[in-house]
Each structure stands twice: as C-alpha cells, then as structure tokens.
Design a protein around this motif. Structure first.
Motif, PDB file in Angstrom:
ATOM      1  N   CYS A  81       2.886  79.252  35.754  1.00  0.00           N
ATOM      2  CA  CYS A  81       2.838  80.690  36.007  1.00  0.00           C
ATOM      3  C   CYS A  81       3.132  81.413  34.695  1.00  0.00           C
ATOM      4  CB  CYS A  81       3.848  81.097  37.070  1.00  0.00           C
ATOM      5  SG  CYS A  81       4.025  82.889  37.271  1.00  0.00           S
ATOM      6  N   ASN A  82       2.235  82.302  34.306  1.00  0.00           N
ATOM      7  CA  ASN A  82       2.465  83.152  33.146  1.00  0.00           C
ATOM      8  C   ASN A  82       2.398  84.604  33.589  1.00  0.00           C
ATOM      9  OD1 ASN A  82       0.854  80.578  31.839  1.00  0.00           O
ATOM     10  ND2 ASN A  82       2.505  81.359  30.574  1.00  0.00           N
ATOM     11  N   TYR A  83       3.292  85.424  33.072  1.00  0.00           N
ATOM     12  CA  TYR A  83       3.336  86.810  33.485  1.00  0.00           C
ATOM     13  C   TYR A  83       3.195  87.716  32.274  1.00  0.00           C
ATOM     14  CZ  TYR A  83       8.014  86.888  31.583  1.00  0.00           C
ATOM     15  OH  TYR A  83       9.064  86.819  30.726  1.00  0.00           O
ATOM     16  N   SER A  84       2.803  88.934  32.566  1.00  0.00           N
ATOM     17  CA  SER A  84       2.737  89.962  31.545  1.00  0.00           C
ATOM     18  C   SER A  84       3.555  91.147  32.027  1.00  0.00           C
ATOM     19  CB  SER A  84       1.282  90.390  31.306  1.00  0.00           C
ATOM     20  OG  SER A  84       1.221  91.489  30.408  1.00  0.00           O
ATOM     21  N   TYR A  85       4.563  91.475  31.245  1.00  0.00           N
ATOM     22  CA  TYR A  85       5.440  92.579  31.623  1.00  0.00           C
ATOM     23  C   TYR A  85       6.247  92.977  30.410  1.00  0.00           C
ATOM     24  CZ  TYR A  85       8.966  95.279  34.101  1.00  0.00           C
ATOM     25  OH  TYR A  85       9.793  96.285  34.521  1.00  0.00           O
ATOM     26  N   GLY A  86       6.521  94.275  30.245  1.00  0.00           N
ATOM     27  CA  GLY A  86       7.127  94.776  29.017  1.00  0.00           C
ATOM     28  C   GLY A  86       8.604  94.529  28.870  1.00  0.00           C
TER      29      GLY A  86
ATOM     30  N   SER B  33       6.717  82.597  30.751  1.00  0.00           N
ATOM     31  CA  SER B  33       6.360  81.649  31.809  1.00  0.00           C
ATOM     32  C   SER B  33       7.496  81.492  32.812  1.00  0.00           C
ATOM     33  CB  SER B  33       6.002  80.293  31.199  1.00  0.00           C
ATOM     34  OG  SER B  33       7.148  79.659  30.668  1.00  0.00           O
ATOM     35  N   PHE B  34       7.111  81.051  33.978  1.00  0.00           N
ATOM     36  CA  PHE B  34       8.071  80.801  35.069  1.00  0.00           C
ATOM     37  C   PHE B  34       7.472  79.669  35.900  1.00  0.00           C
ATOM     38  CE2 PHE B  34      11.734  81.619  37.454  1.00  0.00           C
ATOM     39  CZ  PHE B  34      11.467  81.867  38.793  1.00  0.00           C
ATOM     40  N   ASN B  35       7.498  78.459  35.345  1.00  0.00           N
ATOM     41  CA  ASN B  35       6.852  77.313  35.984  1.00  0.00           C
ATOM     42  C   ASN B  35       7.722  76.718  37.087  1.00  0.00           C
ATOM     43  OD1 ASN B  35       4.835  77.745  34.156  1.00  0.00           O
ATOM     44  ND2 ASN B  35       5.324  75.956  32.884  1.00  0.00           N
ATOM     45  N   LEU B  36       7.067  76.304  38.147  1.00  0.00           N
ATOM     46  CA  LEU B  36       7.732  75.717  39.308  1.00  0.00           C
ATOM     47  C   LEU B  36       7.654  74.210  39.221  1.00  0.00           C
ATOM     48  CD1 LEU B  36       8.955  76.390  42.189  1.00  0.00           C
ATOM     49  CD2 LEU B  36       6.630  76.005  43.062  1.00  0.00           C
ATOM     50  N   ARG B  37       8.758  73.531  39.524  1.00  0.00           N
ATOM     51  CA  ARG B  37       8.789  72.075  39.428  1.00  0.00           C
ATOM     52  C   ARG B  37       9.456  71.462  40.656  1.00  0.00           C
ATOM     53  NH1 ARG B  37      10.756  72.984  33.639  1.00  0.00           N
ATOM     54  NH2 ARG B  37      12.852  72.641  34.487  1.00  0.00           N
ATOM     55  N   LYS B  38       9.047  70.216  40.915  1.00  0.00           N
ATOM     56  CA  LYS B  38       9.703  69.413  41.940  1.00  0.00           C
ATOM     57  C   LYS B  38       9.620  67.964  41.499  1.00  0.00           C
ATOM     58  CE  LYS B  38      10.198  68.656  46.888  1.00  0.00           C
ATOM     59  NZ  LYS B  38       9.791  69.042  48.267  1.00  0.00           N
ATOM     60  N   PRO B  39      10.722  67.223  41.505  1.00  0.00           N
ATOM     61  CA  PRO B  39      10.709  65.859  40.972  1.00  0.00           C
ATOM     62  C   PRO B  39       9.935  64.859  41.830  1.00  0.00           C
ATOM     63  CG  PRO B  39      12.911  66.460  41.762  1.00  0.00           C
ATOM     64  CD  PRO B  39      12.081  67.688  41.839  1.00  0.00           C
ATOM     65  N   SER B  40       9.902  65.082  43.148  1.00  0.00           N
ATOM     66  CA  SER B  40       9.221  64.131  44.023  1.00  0.00           C
ATOM     67  C   SER B  40       8.605  64.893  45.187  1.00  0.00           C
ATOM     68  CB  SER B  40      10.223  63.080  44.528  1.00  0.00           C
ATOM     69  OG  SER B  40       9.587  62.177  45.424  1.00  0.00           O
ATOM     70  N   VAL B  41       7.290  64.918  45.233  1.00  0.00           N
ATOM     71  CA  VAL B  41       6.573  65.714  46.220  1.00  0.00           C
ATOM     72  C   VAL B  41       6.470  64.976  47.547  1.00  0.00           C
ATOM     73  CG1 VAL B  41       4.310  66.686  46.761  1.00  0.00           C
ATOM     74  CG2 VAL B  41       5.280  66.980  44.491  1.00  0.00           C
ATOM     75  N   HIS B  42       6.604  65.731  48.617  1.00  0.00           N
ATOM     76  CA  HIS B  42       6.461  65.206  49.981  1.00  0.00           C
ATOM     77  C   HIS B  42       5.158  65.711  50.564  1.00  0.00           C
ATOM     78  CE1 HIS B  42       7.531  64.907  54.350  1.00  0.00           C
ATOM     79  NE2 HIS B  42       8.099  63.793  53.928  1.00  0.00           N
ATOM     80  N   TRP B  43       4.608  64.979  51.530  1.00  0.00           N
ATOM     81  CA  TRP B  43       3.328  65.382  52.111  1.00  0.00           C
ATOM     82  C   TRP B  43       3.413  66.804  52.691  1.00  0.00           C
ATOM     83  CZ3 TRP B  43       3.264  66.933  57.142  1.00  0.00           C
ATOM     84  CH2 TRP B  43       4.301  66.476  57.960  1.00  0.00           C
ATOM     85  N   SER B  44       4.599  67.184  53.178  1.00  0.00           N
ATOM     86  CA  SER B  44       4.757  68.498  53.790  1.00  0.00           C
ATOM     87  C   SER B  44       4.739  69.637  52.767  1.00  0.00           C
ATOM     88  CB  SER B  44       6.070  68.550  54.582  1.00  0.00           C
ATOM     89  OG  SER B  44       7.173  68.334  53.719  1.00  0.00           O
ATOM     90  N   ASP B  45       4.723  69.303  51.483  1.00  0.00           N
ATOM     91  CA  ASP B  45       4.650  70.346  50.447  1.00  0.00           C
ATOM     92  C   ASP B  45       3.231  70.871  50.248  1.00  0.00           C
ATOM     93  OD1 ASP B  45       7.085  68.522  48.502  1.00  0.00           O
ATOM     94  OD2 ASP B  45       7.410  70.256  49.828  1.00  0.00           O
ATOM     95  N   ALA B  46       2.253  70.224  50.863  1.00  0.00           N
ATOM     96  CA  ALA B  46       0.871  70.693  50.739  1.00  0.00           C
ATOM     97  C   ALA B  46       0.755  72.099  51.294  1.00  0.00           C
ATOM     98  CB  ALA B  46      -0.063  69.751  51.476  1.00  0.00           C
ATOM     99  N   ALA B  47       0.329  73.029  50.458  1.00  0.00           N
ATOM    100  CA  ALA B  47       0.279  74.449  50.822  1.00  0.00           C
ATOM    101  C   ALA B  47      -0.270  75.207  49.624  1.00  0.00           C
ATOM    102  CB  ALA B  47       1.669  74.971  51.180  1.00  0.00           C
TER     103      ALA B  47
END
Lengths: 115, 113
Positions: free
Chosen positions: A23-28, A73-87
C-alpha cells in the motif's frame, strides 16, 4: 488531495506461507492509515489502524502493518496465511483535517489461498 | 450489541427512478458516512453526517442527497438513477466525528436496469 495505490490487484499464496500486501499513499502530512478486509457479500472489517506513535501496528487475525514515512507505505503482513484469509483487502487513508472521517480507499487486492 | 444495519439488502430499479437507502448506526454512534463501491473498485466517500448536520461531501452529483435523523439513523437518496449508479452502497458509523474508527454495514446492493 489524498490517494492510495495498491499495486497488486490479485495475489495467490499457499496456506502456511507468509503474506505481504503493498500500500502506498499520497498525503501532505501524517495520515491516518487503515487496512480493511471484505469477504464476498460482506461489508468491510477493520484489521488495523495507524494514527501515531509506534510505526509497527498489530491487528486482528494475526495481521500487522508497518508505517514507513520515507516510502509513503503502509504494507500489511502476516507470517502464516490460513485458508480463511482469502478475501479482498483494502488500504485506506484519512486526513487529519477531517480527523480520518473521510476515507480514501485503494482499489483493493484480491487474495487467493491455495491448500 | 447490533452492528451497523442497512436496508434493504438488495434493490433493483430502472433508469430515471429514485431510491432511498437506510442505515442504522451502532448504538451510541453519532456519525454516519456513506460510500459507493462499484464492482471491482474500492469504496468512494459520498457523505458524512454528524449530529444531524452534513460535515463532508465527496465528488458526487446533486442527484445524491442524504439526511440524518434525531436517532442518528440516516437515509441516502439518489434521484434520476443512471446505469452507472449500480453499486454496493456502504454505510459506516463512528462514535465521534473524527479520530475514530469507522464500522461498516454489509451494504445495499443497488442494480439499475
């Protein structure tokens, strides 16, 4: 004007693998930053938020995000993905002038999780 | 406690008609915002109401209007519907006007034929 860019339209990972959504943002100035998740037919659920302070933010469901002012930037992370994270995942920015009440969203990243 | 509730869930209208969408915020929340989410895109801000007054408006034509009632529920009205108004309309509530977290409802899916 504020804007958000999510460079990845669609990401596929295997269950148990690590995940990073960009995620990259633009803001002053210093923005209010959010990550929301949307499952099919559902509204948006807040995963985590950054207002100020510690730049590494912990959220629900094992997600975390890091605010990097130098990279906008504001990157989202997760160390181990679960099937229920699909979205679909949305990054959003809110302006301090409106106290974050008018959110600008990115186009979203669709996450598919393979078994 | 109940979350943000929106009605109806789905709606089908024809071009030129008018539509009213309804939103009940979380109990105790005084701010309601409306967003339009076109298929395949992120939500776009339409309006924010706080204490029954309009506090913000996005880049939408005058065909879009809204109001907030004394019980803090809200209605979004769209006149002279166009095909391009087909979208998921999301309502969000927050406890205060700013600096708070917005909680979203499941949305109203509007189809304009």
């Amino acid at each position: 004007a504020q804007s958000v860019t999510q460079p990845d339209i669609h990401i596929t990972v295997s269950e148990g693998a690590s995940l990073e959504l960009r995620c990259n943002y633009s803001y002053g100035a210093t923005p209010y930053l959010f990550w929301y998740v949307q499952s099919p037919g559902q509204g948006l659920q807040l995963l985590l938020k950054y207002f100020s302070g510690d730049t590494l933010v912990q959220g629900i469901k094992g997600f975390e995000a890091e605010f990097k002012r130098s990279q906008s930037s504001f990157n989202l992370r997760k160390p181990s993905v679960h099937w229920s994270d699909a979205a679909e995942y949305f990054c959003a920015v809110g302006a301090k002038e409106t106290s974050g009440s008018r959110l600008t969203f990115g186009e979203g990243t669709q996450l598919t999780v393979n078994p | 406690d109940a979350g943000v509730t929106q009605s109806p869930t789905h709606l089908i209208k024809t071009r030129g008609q008018q539509v009213t969408l309804r939103c009940s915020p979380i109990s105790g929340h005084k701010s309601v915002s409306w967003y339009q989410q076109v298929l395949g895109q992120g939500p776009q801000f339409i309006f924010q109401y706080y204490e029954k007054e309009e506090r913000g408006r996005g880049n939408f034509p005058d065909r879009f209007s809204a109001r907030q009632f004394p019980n803090y529920s809200s209605e979004l009205n769209v006149n002279a519907l166009l095909l391009g108004d087909s979208a998921l309309y999301l309502c969000a509530s927050s406890a205060k006007m700013g600096g708070g977290i917005q909680y979203f409802g499941a949305g109203t899916r509007l189809s304009v034929l």
